[in-house]
Design a protein around this motif. Structure first.
Motif, mmCIF file in Angstrom:
data_model
loop_
_atom_site.group_PDB
_atom_site.id
_atom_site.type_symbol
_atom_site.label_atom_id
_atom_site.label_comp_id
_atom_site.label_asym_id
_atom_site.label_seq_id
_atom_site.Cartn_x
_atom_site.Cartn_y
_atom_site.Cartn_z
ATOM 1 N N ALA A 71 56.151 35.281 44.183
ATOM 2 C CA ALA A 71 56.130 36.721 43.916
ATOM 3 C C ALA A 71 55.696 37.019 42.491
ATOM 4 C CB ALA A 71 57.508 37.319 44.178
ATOM 5 N N GLU A 72 56.071 36.167 41.542
ATOM 6 C CA GLU A 72 55.754 36.431 40.141
ATOM 7 C C GLU A 72 54.316 36.075 39.785
ATOM 8 O OE1 GLU A 72 58.447 35.168 37.160
ATOM 9 O OE2 GLU A 72 60.233 35.895 38.204
ATOM 10 N N ALA A 73 53.700 35.125 40.515
ATOM 11 C CA ALA A 73 52.309 34.738 40.259
ATOM 12 C C ALA A 73 52.043 34.617 38.759
ATOM 13 C CB ALA A 73 51.361 35.753 40.901
ATOM 14 N N ALA A 130 48.251 22.287 45.426
ATOM 15 C CA ALA A 130 47.515 23.452 44.939
ATOM 16 C C ALA A 130 48.252 24.734 45.301
ATOM 17 C CB ALA A 130 46.110 23.469 45.535
ATOM 18 N N TRP A 131 48.065 25.746 44.467
ATOM 19 C CA TRP A 131 48.770 27.020 44.659
ATOM 20 C C TRP A 131 48.524 27.621 46.035
ATOM 21 C CZ3 TRP A 131 52.112 29.619 41.355
ATOM 22 C CH2 TRP A 131 52.484 30.903 41.762
ATOM 23 N N LYS A 288 43.240 44.704 40.903
ATOM 24 C CA LYS A 288 43.434 45.127 39.518
ATOM 25 C C LYS A 288 44.883 44.931 39.080
ATOM 26 C CE LYS A 288 41.653 48.956 38.083
ATOM 27 N NZ LYS A 288 41.270 50.397 38.005
ATOM 28 N N ALA A 289 45.817 45.287 39.962
ATOM 29 C CA ALA A 289 47.230 45.171 39.608
ATOM 30 C C ALA A 289 47.648 43.708 39.439
ATOM 31 C CB ALA A 289 48.085 45.847 40.681
ATOM 32 N N TYR A 290 47.190 42.843 40.335
ATOM 33 C CA TYR A 290 47.541 41.421 40.232
ATOM 34 C C TYR A 290 46.889 40.781 39.000
ATOM 35 C CZ TYR A 290 49.866 41.040 44.778
ATOM 36 O OH TYR A 290 50.750 41.157 45.825
ATOM 37 N N GLU A 291 45.688 41.238 38.642
ATOM 38 C CA GLU A 291 45.034 40.670 37.466
ATOM 39 C C GLU A 291 45.759 41.109 36.192
ATOM 40 O OE1 GLU A 291 40.568 39.792 35.722
ATOM 41 O OE2 GLU A 291 40.825 41.287 37.312
ATOM 42 N N ARG A 292 46.226 42.357 36.160
ATOM 43 C CA ARG A 292 47.017 42.805 35.008
ATOM 44 C C ARG A 292 48.304 41.986 34.895
ATOM 45 N NH1 ARG A 292 45.641 48.073 36.794
ATOM 46 N NH2 ARG A 292 47.694 48.245 37.784
ATOM 47 N N LYS A 293 48.875 41.654 36.027
ATOM 48 C CA LYS A 293 50.152 40.939 36.040
ATOM 49 C C LYS A 293 50.002 39.473 35.622
ATOM 50 C CE LYS A 293 53.968 39.813 39.180
ATOM 51 N NZ LYS A 293 54.503 39.982 40.546
ATOM 52 N N SER A 294 48.982 38.800 36.166
ATOM 53 C CA SER A 294 48.837 37.354 35.934
ATOM 54 C C SER A 294 47.881 37.016 34.799
ATOM 55 C CB SER A 294 48.340 36.665 37.221
ATOM 56 O OG SER A 294 47.005 37.065 37.525
ATOM 57 N N GLY A 295 46.953 37.933 34.476
ATOM 58 C CA GLY A 295 45.938 37.626 33.477
ATOM 59 C C GLY A 295 44.948 36.581 33.941
ATOM 60 N N ARG A 297 42.060 36.062 37.031
ATOM 61 C CA ARG A 297 41.384 36.691 38.164
ATOM 62 C C ARG A 297 41.434 35.852 39.446
ATOM 63 N NH1 ARG A 297 38.739 41.162 38.939
ATOM 64 N NH2 ARG A 297 37.158 41.330 40.574
ATOM 65 N N PRO A 298 41.230 34.522 39.384
ATOM 66 C CA PRO A 298 41.353 33.743 40.621
ATOM 67 C C PRO A 298 42.730 33.890 41.276
ATOM 68 C CG PRO A 298 40.217 32.458 38.963
ATOM 69 C CD PRO A 298 40.724 33.684 38.268
ATOM 70 N N MET A 299 43.792 33.945 40.462
ATOM 71 C CA MET A 299 45.131 34.154 41.008
ATOM 72 C C MET A 299 45.231 35.541 41.643
ATOM 73 S SD MET A 299 48.203 33.130 41.609
ATOM 74 C CE MET A 299 48.565 31.723 40.544
ATOM 75 N N ALA A 300 44.639 36.544 40.982
ATOM 76 C CA ALA A 300 44.669 37.906 41.510
ATOM 77 C C ALA A 300 43.963 37.983 42.858
ATOM 78 C CB ALA A 300 44.020 38.862 40.515
ATOM 79 N N LYS A 301 42.828 37.324 42.977
ATOM 80 C CA LYS A 301 42.104 37.311 44.258
ATOM 81 C C LYS A 301 42.945 36.642 45.345
ATOM 82 C CE LYS A 301 37.330 37.316 42.532
ATOM 83 N NZ LYS A 301 36.060 36.528 42.449
ATOM 84 N N HIS A 302 43.571 35.527 44.983
ATOM 85 C CA HIS A 302 44.394 34.812 45.967
ATOM 86 C C HIS A 302 45.579 35.654 46.414
ATOM 87 C CE1 HIS A 302 46.435 31.510 47.987
ATOM 88 N NE2 HIS A 302 47.526 31.852 47.326
ATOM 89 N N GLN A 303 46.272 36.276 45.467
ATOM 90 C CA GLN A 303 47.432 37.094 45.814
ATOM 91 C C GLN A 303 47.027 38.279 46.687
ATOM 92 O OE1 GLN A 303 49.684 34.744 45.057
ATOM 93 N NE2 GLN A 303 51.091 36.317 44.368
#
Length: 317
Positions: A71-73, A130-131, A288-295, A297-303
């Motif tokens: 959840a925290e990614a 892998a994540w 956009k929200a996930y990228e702001r949270k994790s910093g 972009r690949p993580m944001a796309k995955h989430q």
């Protein structure tokens, strides 16, 4: 006597030659959840020393921490995320391992650490993956937890409520937990995504209800250029065009067992186009929200993809 082979409940393929095997079996008189790395090569095929063995209480704590991690990614930086006391001088540590390529996803390391008079630090008793395997990993741990809980409840006790506290939690492992602590979903989708087709049909006069199969379906082109929605198990429904096919497909992936299909094609077209615009906008907002949270972009796309998959939303380009 139970063997690893006959107690396997699931496998995650890591690479062409390595996998994680999940089992529940006895060890020194206790039923434990085992996660073991296996290799398949020219010189050797079988289990390695890398792996974990957990009782029900430890297993439930590890599941909780991995669910919180998901959840925290936390992005791609190295981070020791959580510790779970195992017993004695041992604890299980959950860590995030950064990728070599910053355009890739990080890895998750779940490993036993010891703090003894002779050694302090990590051991070979652990696994790394892998994540993008995290959701599947948690799911198989939850299956193990339910099985351990069932085994524990089958043991004779003097009082009905004398079973350990973790047993009740194990029975509920894998049940719907809403957003699972995901702050992005809580903010953007507090009540879940809009229903399809219900919230995209406005003043429809006539519909024909179509019963849908349980198995996956897809929109296909038939010989002669006509279209149909069909499954691999015999279901087939001819449609007027691919738009109507998508209307039925979108309803199916949202979990509907039957869908009212408007007889007027213009109403089908309007619903599909409005829904596709909605999921595109939602995808961009989540990204956009996930990228702001994790910093990252690949993580944001995955989430974002994981969120779409969990809700049964189509990935419309």
């Amino acid at each position: 006597m139970s063997t690893e082979a006959d107690s396997v409940i699931g496998t995650i393929q890591l690479t062409r030659t390595t996998s994680l095997v999940f089992s529940v079996r006895p060890w020194k008189g206790r039923m434990l959840a085992h996660v073991r790395k296996f290799v398949s090569g020219e010189k050797y095929e079988g289990p390695t020393k890398s792996g974990l063995a957990m009782g029900g209480d430890v297993l439930m704590s590890v599941i909780d921490e991995l669910t919180r991690l998901k959840a925290e990614a936390p992005g791609a930086k190295e981070k020791q995320f959580a510790k779970v006391h195992k017993g004695g001088d041992s604890e299980i540590v959950v860590s995030v391992i950064p990728p070599n390529d910053l355009q890739a996803l990080p890895s998750v390391d779940v490993r036993e650490y010891v703090d003894s008079e002779t050694y302090t630090g990590p051991t070979k008793k652990g696994v790394r993956f892998a994540w993008d395997k995290l959701t599947e990993f948690i799911g198989l741990l939850e299956t193990q937890a339910r099985q351990l809980g069932s085994n524990e409840k089958a043991q004779p006790v003097l009082f009905a409520d004398a079973h350990p506290n973790w047993v009740k939690d194990a029975e509920e492992a894998g049940t719907d937990k809403g957003h699972g602590g995901d702050s992005v979903l809580h903010e953007l989708l507090p009540h879940g995504p809009k229903e399809f087709p219900g919230e995209f049909l406005d003043g429809v006069n006539e519909t024909v209800v179509l019963e849908l199969p349980a198995e996956p379906i897809s929109v296909v082109v038939l010989p002669g250029g006509k279209y149909a929605v069909q499954s691999n198990l015999g279901f087939r429904h001819d449609v007027r065009n691919p738009i109507e096919g998508n209307f039925i497909y979108y309803a199916h992936v949202r979990g509907l067992k039957a869908v009212p299909v408007p007889t007027a094609m213009i109403e089908v077209f309007r619903a599909v186009k409005a829904y596709e615009n909605y999921v595109r906008d939602l995808r961009h907002a989540l990204l956009k929200a996930y990228e702001r949270k994790s910093g990252h972009r690949p993580m944001a796309k995955h989430q974002t993809r994981e969120a779409f998959k969990s809700y049964g939303l189509p990935w419309v380009e």
